[in-house]
Each structure stands twice: as structure tokens, then as C-alpha cells.
Scaffold this motif. Structure first.
Motif, PDB file in Angstrom:
ATOM      1  N   VAL A   1       0.851  -1.204   0.000  1.00  0.00           N
ATOM      2  CA  VAL A   1       0.000   0.000   0.000  1.00  0.00           C
ATOM      3  C   VAL A   1       0.882   1.248   0.000  1.00  0.00           C
ATOM      4  N   GLU A   2       1.879   1.274   0.890  1.00  0.00           N
ATOM      5  CA  GLU A   2       2.773   2.430   0.935  1.00  0.00           C
ATOM      6  C   GLU A   2       3.501   2.614  -0.392  1.00  0.00           C
ATOM      7  N   ALA A   3       3.952   1.501  -0.964  1.00  0.00           N
ATOM      8  CA  ALA A   3       4.692   1.589  -2.233  1.00  0.00           C
ATOM      9  C   ALA A   3       3.803   2.158  -3.345  1.00  0.00           C
ATOM     10  N   ILE A   4       2.529   1.774  -3.352  1.00  0.00           N
ATOM     11  CA  ILE A   4       1.608   2.312  -4.360  1.00  0.00           C
ATOM     12  C   ILE A   4       1.485   3.825  -4.204  1.00  0.00           C
ATOM     13  N   LEU A   5       1.423   4.289  -2.960  1.00  0.00           N
ATOM     14  CA  LEU A   5       1.319   5.736  -2.731  1.00  0.00           C
ATOM     15  C   LEU A   5       2.590   6.446  -3.192  1.00  0.00           C
ATOM     16  N   GLY A   6       3.751   5.847  -2.933  1.00  0.00           N
ATOM     17  CA  GLY A   6       5.005   6.419  -3.439  1.00  0.00           C
ATOM     18  C   GLY A   6       5.001   6.477  -4.959  1.00  0.00           C
ATOM     19  N   ALA A   7       4.474   5.415  -5.571  1.00  0.00           N
ATOM     20  CA  ALA A   7       4.429   5.350  -7.038  1.00  0.00           C
ATOM     21  C   ALA A   7       3.510   6.443  -7.590  1.00  0.00           C
ATOM     22  N   ILE A   8       2.393   6.690  -6.923  1.00  0.00           N
ATOM     23  CA  ILE A   8       1.472   7.742  -7.403  1.00  0.00           C
ATOM     24  C   ILE A   8       2.134   9.112  -7.297  1.00  0.00           C
ATOM     25  N   TYR A   9       2.882   9.333  -6.201  1.00  0.00           N
ATOM     26  CA  TYR A   9       3.592  10.617  -6.073  1.00  0.00           C
ATOM     27  C   TYR A   9       4.561  10.810  -7.240  1.00  0.00           C
ATOM     28  N   LEU A  10       5.307   9.761  -7.577  1.00  0.00           N
ATOM     29  CA  LEU A  10       6.246   9.877  -8.693  1.00  0.00           C
ATOM     30  C   LEU A  10       5.497  10.050 -10.011  1.00  0.00           C
ATOM     31  N   ASP A  11       4.352   9.403 -10.117  1.00  0.00           N
ATOM     32  CA  ASP A  11       3.604   9.382 -11.374  1.00  0.00           C
ATOM     33  C   ASP A  11       2.980  10.741 -11.679  1.00  0.00           C
ATOM     34  N   GLN A  12       2.316  11.333 -10.688  1.00  0.00           N
ATOM     35  CA  GLN A  12       1.611  12.593 -10.982  1.00  0.00           C
ATOM     36  C   GLN A  12       1.673  13.627  -9.869  1.00  0.00           C
ATOM     37  N   GLY A  13       2.575  13.437  -8.916  1.00  0.00           N
ATOM     38  CA  GLY A  13       2.837  14.512  -7.962  1.00  0.00           C
ATOM     39  C   GLY A  13       1.996  14.502  -6.713  1.00  0.00           C
ATOM     40  N   PHE A  14       2.235  15.517  -5.874  1.00  0.00           N
ATOM     41  CA  PHE A  14       1.684  15.545  -4.527  1.00  0.00           C
ATOM     42  C   PHE A  14       0.161  15.613  -4.503  1.00  0.00           C
ATOM     43  N   GLU A  15      -0.427  16.510  -5.288  1.00  0.00           N
ATOM     44  CA  GLU A  15      -1.875  16.698  -5.188  1.00  0.00           C
ATOM     45  C   GLU A  15      -2.614  15.414  -5.559  1.00  0.00           C
ATOM     46  N   ALA A  16      -2.061  14.681  -6.533  1.00  0.00           N
ATOM     47  CA  ALA A  16      -2.686  13.421  -6.938  1.00  0.00           C
ATOM     48  C   ALA A  16      -2.688  12.425  -5.786  1.00  0.00           C
ATOM     49  N   VAL A  17      -1.550  12.273  -5.133  1.00  0.00           N
ATOM     50  CA  VAL A  17      -1.466  11.268  -4.063  1.00  0.00           C
ATOM     51  C   VAL A  17      -2.250  11.735  -2.836  1.00  0.00           C
ATOM     52  N   ARG A  18      -2.295  13.042  -2.622  1.00  0.00           N
ATOM     53  CA  ARG A  18      -3.089  13.564  -1.504  1.00  0.00           C
ATOM     54  C   ARG A  18      -4.562  13.164  -1.680  1.00  0.00           C
ATOM     55  N   GLN A  19      -5.047  13.288  -2.899  1.00  0.00           N
ATOM     56  CA  GLN A  19      -6.458  12.944  -3.139  1.00  0.00           C
ATOM     57  C   GLN A  19      -6.711  11.451  -2.966  1.00  0.00           C
ATOM     58  N   VAL A  20      -5.764  10.635  -3.436  1.00  0.00           N
ATOM     59  CA  VAL A  20      -5.949   9.182  -3.274  1.00  0.00           C
ATOM     60  C   VAL A  20      -5.980   8.823  -1.793  1.00  0.00           C
ATOM     61  N   ILE A  21      -5.042   9.392  -1.005  1.00  0.00           N
ATOM     62  CA  ILE A  21      -4.998   9.085   0.428  1.00  0.00           C
ATOM     63  C   ILE A  21      -6.282   9.571   1.110  1.00  0.00           C
ATOM     64  N   ALA A  22      -6.716  10.768   0.758  1.00  0.00           N
ATOM     65  CA  ALA A  22      -7.952  11.294   1.356  1.00  0.00           C
ATOM     66  C   ALA A  22      -9.116  10.358   1.050  1.00  0.00           C
ATOM     67  N   GLY A  23      -9.150   9.801  -0.169  1.00  0.00           N
ATOM     68  CA  GLY A  23     -10.216   8.870  -0.535  1.00  0.00           C
ATOM     69  C   GLY A  23     -10.130   7.571   0.258  1.00  0.00           C
ATOM     70  N   LEU A  24      -8.918   7.016   0.364  1.00  0.00           N
ATOM     71  CA  LEU A  24      -8.753   5.751   1.080  1.00  0.00           C
ATOM     72  C   LEU A  24      -9.111   5.891   2.553  1.00  0.00           C
ATOM     73  N   TYR A  25      -8.877   7.085   3.105  1.00  0.00           N
ATOM     74  CA  TYR A  25      -9.073   7.280   4.549  1.00  0.00           C
ATOM     75  C   TYR A  25     -10.409   7.932   4.904  1.00  0.00           C
ATOM     76  N   ARG A  26     -11.247   8.218   3.910  1.00  0.00           N
ATOM     77  CA  ARG A  26     -12.462   8.984   4.210  1.00  0.00           C
ATOM     78  C   ARG A  26     -13.278   8.347   5.333  1.00  0.00           C
ATOM     79  N   GLU A  27     -13.614   7.055   5.152  1.00  0.00           N
ATOM     80  CA  GLU A  27     -14.457   6.397   6.167  1.00  0.00           C
ATOM     81  C   GLU A  27     -13.756   6.293   7.509  1.00  0.00           C
ATOM     82  N   LEU A  28     -12.455   5.961   7.474  1.00  0.00           N
ATOM     83  CA  LEU A  28     -11.717   5.836   8.732  1.00  0.00           C
ATOM     84  C   LEU A  28     -11.710   7.159   9.483  1.00  0.00           C
ATOM     85  N   LEU A  29     -11.528   8.259   8.742  1.00  0.00           N
ATOM     86  CA  LEU A  29     -11.480   9.575   9.394  1.00  0.00           C
ATOM     87  C   LEU A  29     -12.838   9.942   9.973  1.00  0.00           C
TER      88      LEU A  29
END
Lengths: 260, 260
Positions: free
Chosen positions: A113-141
Motif C-alpha cells: 500500500v505504501e509503495a503504491i502511494l510512493g508510485a502515485i507521487y512519482l507518477d503525478q505529484g503531490f496533489e494526486a497522491v493527496r487525493q488518493v490518500i484522502a479517498g482511502l481514509y475517508r471512512e476511517l477519518l
């Protein structure tokens, strides 16, 4: 293998799918594995979860923020996210890991999971990975209670009792089984006000205490306020009866002593 | 107070200077202090330094990346950055902290640096704070040697000797001064190949060993390859002489034993 279903669950499409491929590759499989991506992803995940908590909880201090974050980025939470993403089937593992069920191992799932997030950061930058993390954590938050999240059972039990001005729990080692390097501790947790005595085992004193405290909490938390008051009252009555019995016993002995 | 000089050194101008003000406010000063900002800044700093190292060092593994990062975000490194920014004069401390010299304390300085980074993230987002961190770390990153950065003296000494196929150092507690809660350990570090014996003190055995190893390294690192070969040779000659003396002594005793 097509990544379409996984990308749909991530709500993200890779510009460079080779990065996702690498993120799913365990070091037992090949040299182009996911450990460096995991390092990067661990960093971005820690930060983004920190930022999400900072925004959402305006009035809690940094100690509570740290505790809540730790509970949200720990291995078991990440392994749960991996399950939701159905990652197991995508992992590329070496033969040994495959045979020993590595695709179910929480550490391997969490790292991926962490590696996928690192890959997204490299792929399309911070804002992209921020949105993915926010989506994955929505219910938990949405479910986070900053007063309790990430606290251990002993702390929660103590706070629960303190909040009701009740006597604190007492822990006692009942017995220790086994030899030095492989001991099992049996511990009793007693909550006098509720006349609760629960025993639990663990490979350390601390572990056994935590398990016992957790089981006590399981009895206490479902209680209604009326129940709590009734059991407080019963506990008090019991304590008074015990004190009276003790007084009588002492008095009786003293009287016997005098009559001798 | 004007923040112009500080902003120039940061190479960043705040849209909302109140955020910078808060980042410079210690909890001893007022309720609107910098601890939550520090939590946020710690997160973004850890991640951005991770990303900078990931880009710069393509061929080192995640263990080395972690070690190098830890050395770059530790308190003493951040306190050095605070010195470079001349932060002391801007800090807002309570009276007690002021009198006890809090504006020089490494922990307060380091926390303020992190808080400023958190404030920049809130002020203008990730790319802004990424650039500020990259600027603050430019020189430090240029000097990073991923093989050694962040390693302790004992590890470095061991690796230096192993790399030259030389005998490993030997550590020995020479004596322990003081009573149980306040002991001083004197430890000797011996490097047989160079006939080096250095003693150092510390409040724990480990600390004394590290200091001794560091002093041994200070003697070894400046040596030229010729010096090293000469001292290796001298060490070997000494070892042979010792073995010979030991042999003679044993032989002598044996001869005496036979003659009895």
C-alpha cells in the motif's frame, strides 16, 4: 495482468503503469522491487494523514494528533486497506513467499500500500497522491474519536473509571507458566466498583494486562447509565458488607483475645 | 517586529504573516503557540527530505535512505538550520524560558524550524514548502555521503577496518566510577593492527565506547594509504614479536617443567 479494477478502487489511473507494477513487486520476486517506493510512500502517507487530521480536528493538541495518526498509519490499518483494495491477487512474490502465503501477510500487504502511494507521487505529484490518500481514509477519518483512537486498553479503562470518579483497576499476576524464554503470564484485572475480576493470558505481563483490560472494557462499555449506577451501587454495598465482615472478624478476634 | 530579514533567509514571503508569528511562539508565551504547526511541519519535512534523497540517490536501498534521512531531520541538524536563519531573536518565549536561555535551546530552535515549515504549507501549499526545504538543505545534501552519513562511530570504525581486512576493534570497560544512579564508565578501545589504545568516559558503557571509537577514527581517517600500510606492517611485526615472546615464555616454562 490488467490493473483496471485496482485503479478503479484506488480512484486513480497511472500515466506510467510500470510504476504500479514495481509497487506490487516484493523483493523476493525480482531486483526491481518496491522497497524504495515504500520508503517514499511511507513519508507521503504520514504527512498527508497529518495534514488531514490537522484540518479536521482544530482543537486537539499535537500529542493527540500524533497518537491518532500512529493508529491510522500502523501496519494493521494499512493491511485492512490492502484487503479493501483486494491487493493480494496483484502482488508479485518469489516462490518461497508464494508457498508460505506471503500474499496474506500483513507486513507485505501494508508495504505494498505504501509503495503504491510512493508510485502515485512519482507518477503525478503531490496533489494526486493527496487525493488518493484522502479517498482511502475517508471512512476511517469519519469514525475517528480523537479522545480514544489509538489508546491502549489499560489507558482507556483507567480513563473510563476516572471519568466516573471510580476506583482504578487493580492488576495482579496470578501465575507464570513455562520456562524463562517461553513464559505465559496469567494476570487478573479487578475493578472493585463493579465487582469485576477477569483473568487473561499473555506472553508478557504487559500483554496479559492489556488483554484483561480489554475484556473488562467489553463488559463496561455496553452498560447503560442506569446499569452503571446500579452496578456502582452494588459494588459499594459489597464493599461496605466486606468492611463490616472484616470489622466483625477483627472485633470477634479482639473479643476472643480479651476473653482468654 | 519585521519578518523581512527572516523571510529573505528563508527565500519565502508569507501571504499571511500571522502564521509565521504563530510558528515562532513557544507554548510558554501564549495559547496560540506553535505545537500543532510543528506536528504538521515535522510531517512535511520528513516527506520532502525523503523525496529529495530518493531523487538524488538512485542506487541506495531504503535502509540507507532511512538512515541518511534520520541524520538530516534530527534535532541537532534542525538547530543548526535555526542558527543559520538566526531564529533566536524572533522567538516568542514565556518569561521563565527567556530567563533560562530558552532561545538557545536546541529543542526549542528545532521545533520552531518545523513549525515554520508547517506554516508555509498552510500559507501557500506543498510546492512552496518543498522549495523552501530544498533551499535550506541544498548544502547539506551536497555533502551527504550515503555510505557513512548517520552511522555511529563504532559502526564506522568497524566498517573502516573490515574494508581493509583488519582485525576488529576490542572494547573493554577499564573501570566504573560513582554510585548506581550516577555512574561514569571508562572504556578502552583497542585496534591491534595499529597498536592504538584509547580510553574515553561516558555515562553509559555504550556512550563511552562511542566516544572512544570516535577518537580512534580521528587518528585513522587522516592517514594516507602509505601511512596505513606502514602502520599495518608495524602492527603485524608487533603481533609477531608478541607471539614469539609468548612462545618463548611457554617454551621456557615447558623446558623448566621438563627439567624438574
Amino acid at each position: 495482468m490488467s490493473f483496471a479494477a485496482l485503479e478503479r478502487r484506488l480512484n486513480y489511473t497511472f500515466a506510467n503503469p510500470a510504476l504500479l507494477q514495481q509497487a506490487l513487486t516484493h523483493r523476493s520476486h525480482s531486483a526491481r522491487h518496491n522497497e524504495r517506493l515504500e520508503f517514499l510512500g511511507d513519508g507521503v502517507l504520514n504527512f498527508v494523514v497529518a495534514a488531514l487530521l490537522y484540518e479536521r480536528f482544530q482543537n486537539i493538541d499535537e500529542g493527540d494528533l500524533s497518537r491518532v495518526r500512529a493508529s491510522l498509519v500502523k501496519q494493521s490499518t494499512l493491511a485492512d486497506i490492502a484487503q479493501r483494495l483486494d491487493l493480494s491477487g496483484y502482488l508479485r512474490l518469489g516462490e518461497g513467499e508464494l508457498k508460505s502465503g506471503g500474499f496474506r501477510r500483513p507486513s507485505i500487504l501494508a508495504d505494498a500500500v505504501e509503495a503504491i502511494l510512493g508510485a502515485i507521487y512519482l507518477d503525478q505529484g503531490f496533489e494526486a497522491v493527496r487525493q488518493v490518500i484522502a479517498g482511502l481514509y475517508r471512512e476511517l477519518l469519519d469514525k475517528v474519536d480523537p479522545d480514544t483512537q489509538g489508546k491502549d486498553a489499560k489507558t482507556l479503562l483507567q480513563e473510563w473509571l476516572q471519568g466516573r470518579h471510580l476506583e482504578l483497576p487493580q492488576y495482579q499476576v496470578v501465575c507464570i507458566h513455562g520456562v524463562a524464554h517461553d513464559q505465559q503470564f496469567e494476570v487478573e484485572c479487578a475493578v472493585p466498583a463493579f465487582d469485576i475480576h477477569i483473568r487473561a493470558n499473555g506472553s508478557s505481563r504487559r500483554a496479559a494486562e492489556q488483554t484483561a483490560a480489554g475484556q473488562v472494557l467489553e463488559q463496561l462499555l455496553p452498560l447503560s447509565p442506569v446499569d452503571i449506577k446500579r452496578r456502582q451501587a452494588a459494588g459499594k454495598a459489597r464493599q461496605q458488607a466486606e468492611r463490616l465482615a472484616q470489622f466483625k472478624a477483627t472485633h470477634g478476634r479482639a473479643a476472643q483475645g480479651e476473653s482468654r
